[in-house]
Write a protein that holds these residues in place. Structure first.
Motif, mmCIF file in Angstrom:
data_model
loop_
_atom_site.group_PDB
_atom_site.id
_atom_site.type_symbol
_atom_site.label_atom_id
_atom_site.label_comp_id
_atom_site.label_asym_id
_atom_site.label_seq_id
_atom_site.Cartn_x
_atom_site.Cartn_y
_atom_site.Cartn_z
ATOM 1 N N THR A 11 0.833 -1.200 0.000
ATOM 2 C CA THR A 11 0.000 0.000 0.000
ATOM 3 C C THR A 11 0.863 1.244 0.000
ATOM 4 O O THR A 11 0.356 2.349 -0.165
ATOM 5 N N ALA A 12 2.171 1.071 0.185
ATOM 6 C CA ALA A 12 3.079 2.218 0.179
ATOM 7 C C ALA A 12 3.072 2.910 -1.175
ATOM 8 O O ALA A 12 3.253 4.131 -1.257
ATOM 9 N N VAL A 13 2.823 2.156 -2.220
ATOM 10 C CA VAL A 13 2.829 2.749 -3.553
ATOM 11 C C VAL A 13 1.757 3.827 -3.664
ATOM 12 O O VAL A 13 1.944 4.827 -4.359
ATOM 13 N N TRP A 14 0.659 3.677 -2.939
ATOM 14 C CA TRP A 14 -0.411 4.681 -2.994
ATOM 15 C C TRP A 14 0.022 5.981 -2.340
ATOM 16 O O TRP A 14 -0.422 7.063 -2.743
ATOM 17 N N TYR A 15 0.884 5.912 -1.344
ATOM 18 C CA TYR A 15 1.433 7.133 -0.757
ATOM 19 C C TYR A 15 2.282 7.878 -1.784
ATOM 20 O O TYR A 15 2.228 9.096 -1.888
ATOM 21 N N PHE A 16 3.079 7.134 -2.548
ATOM 22 C CA PHE A 16 3.934 7.765 -3.547
ATOM 23 C C PHE A 16 3.114 8.346 -4.699
ATOM 24 O O PHE A 16 3.437 9.407 -5.223
ATOM 25 N N LEU A 56 6.600 1.745 3.553
ATOM 26 C CA LEU A 56 7.374 0.776 2.778
ATOM 27 C C LEU A 56 8.347 0.021 3.673
ATOM 28 O O LEU A 56 8.485 -1.197 3.560
ATOM 29 N N ARG A 57 8.985 0.732 4.577
ATOM 30 C CA ARG A 57 9.911 0.078 5.502
ATOM 31 C C ARG A 57 9.177 -0.947 6.369
ATOM 32 O O ARG A 57 9.662 -2.053 6.596
ATOM 33 N N GLY A 58 7.996 -0.587 6.853
ATOM 34 C CA GLY A 58 7.208 -1.517 7.659
ATOM 35 C C GLY A 58 6.765 -2.733 6.867
ATOM 36 O O GLY A 58 6.773 -3.854 7.372
ATOM 37 N N GLU A 59 6.369 -2.518 5.614
ATOM 38 C CA GLU A 59 5.944 -3.645 4.783
ATOM 39 C C GLU A 59 7.101 -4.579 4.478
ATOM 40 O O GLU A 59 6.932 -5.799 4.461
ATOM 41 N N LEU A 60 8.272 -4.020 4.235
ATOM 42 C CA LEU A 60 9.434 -4.869 3.967
ATOM 43 C C LEU A 60 9.832 -5.657 5.208
ATOM 44 O O LEU A 60 10.205 -6.830 5.109
ATOM 45 N N ALA A 61 9.742 -5.028 6.372
ATOM 46 C CA ALA A 61 10.061 -5.739 7.614
ATOM 47 C C ALA A 61 9.051 -6.857 7.858
ATOM 48 O O ALA A 61 9.425 -7.961 8.265
ATOM 49 N N ALA A 62 7.772 -6.605 7.599
ATOM 50 C CA ALA A 62 6.746 -7.628 7.782
ATOM 51 C C ALA A 62 6.944 -8.768 6.789
ATOM 52 O O ALA A 62 6.757 -9.942 7.127
ATOM 53 N N ARG A 63 7.340 -8.440 5.601
ATOM 54 C CA ARG A 63 7.579 -9.468 4.589
ATOM 55 C C ARG A 63 8.751 -10.352 4.992
ATOM 56 O O ARG A 63 8.719 -11.566 4.809
ATOM 57 N N ASN A 64 9.791 -9.743 5.567
ATOM 58 C CA ASN A 64 10.944 -10.522 6.020
ATOM 59 C C ASN A 64 10.575 -11.412 7.197
ATOM 60 O O ASN A 64 11.103 -12.513 7.330
ATOM 61 N N ARG A 65 9.694 -10.952 8.081
ATOM 62 C CA ARG A 65 9.259 -11.771 9.215
ATOM 63 C C ARG A 65 8.410 -12.951 8.761
ATOM 64 O O ARG A 65 8.447 -14.009 9.352
ATOM 65 N N ARG A 66 7.628 -12.779 7.705
ATOM 66 C CA ARG A 66 6.772 -13.856 7.208
ATOM 67 C C ARG A 66 7.544 -14.879 6.413
ATOM 68 O O ARG A 66 7.081 -15.987 6.201
ATOM 69 N N SER A 67 8.709 -14.532 5.937
ATOM 70 C CA SER A 67 9.492 -15.432 5.091
ATOM 71 C C SER A 67 9.811 -16.708 5.874
ATOM 72 O O SER A 67 10.400 -16.650 6.953
ATOM 73 N N PRO A 68 9.446 -17.886 5.353
ATOM 74 C CA PRO A 68 9.680 -19.133 6.094
ATOM 75 C C PRO A 68 11.156 -19.470 6.266
ATOM 76 O O PRO A 68 11.537 -20.057 7.270
ATOM 77 N N ASP A 69 11.983 -19.122 5.326
ATOM 78 C CA ASP A 69 13.385 -19.466 5.433
ATOM 79 C C ASP A 69 14.195 -18.364 6.092
ATOM 80 O O ASP A 69 15.349 -18.568 6.457
#
Length: 76
Positions: A11-16, A56-69
């Motif tokens: 959703t960060a893209v909508w801010y930009f 965007l920073r929050g979304e990237l951090a959340a994506r890294n936390r969800r990553s199984p590996d």
């Protein structure tokens, strides 16, 4: 379309996109605006862009936390 288990994309893209419109449209539509109004609009656009970077920073951090590996490590 088949449903997926993936959460909603960025959703960060909508801010930009909003920052782009805020920074360009008033100047294009109203070229005779007072200088103080133009400066205020630029400041609002910069704030919206900064919020986009925070999101965007929050979304990237959340994506890294969800990553199984997890993130790659240098351990062998």
């Amino acid at each position: 379309m088949a449903p997926t288990n993936d959460p909603q994309d960025s959703t960060a893209v909508w801010y930009f996109i909003a920052a782009t419109f805020i920074l360009t449209l008033p100047t294009l539509m109203f070229p005779d605006m007072h200088l103080a109004v133009k400066v205020a609009i630029v400041l609002v656009g910069i704030v919206v862009m900064a919020l986009g970077f925070v999101r965007l920073r929050g979304e990237l951090a959340a994506r890294n936390r969800r990553s199984p590996d997890g993130p790659p490590t240098d351990e062998d």
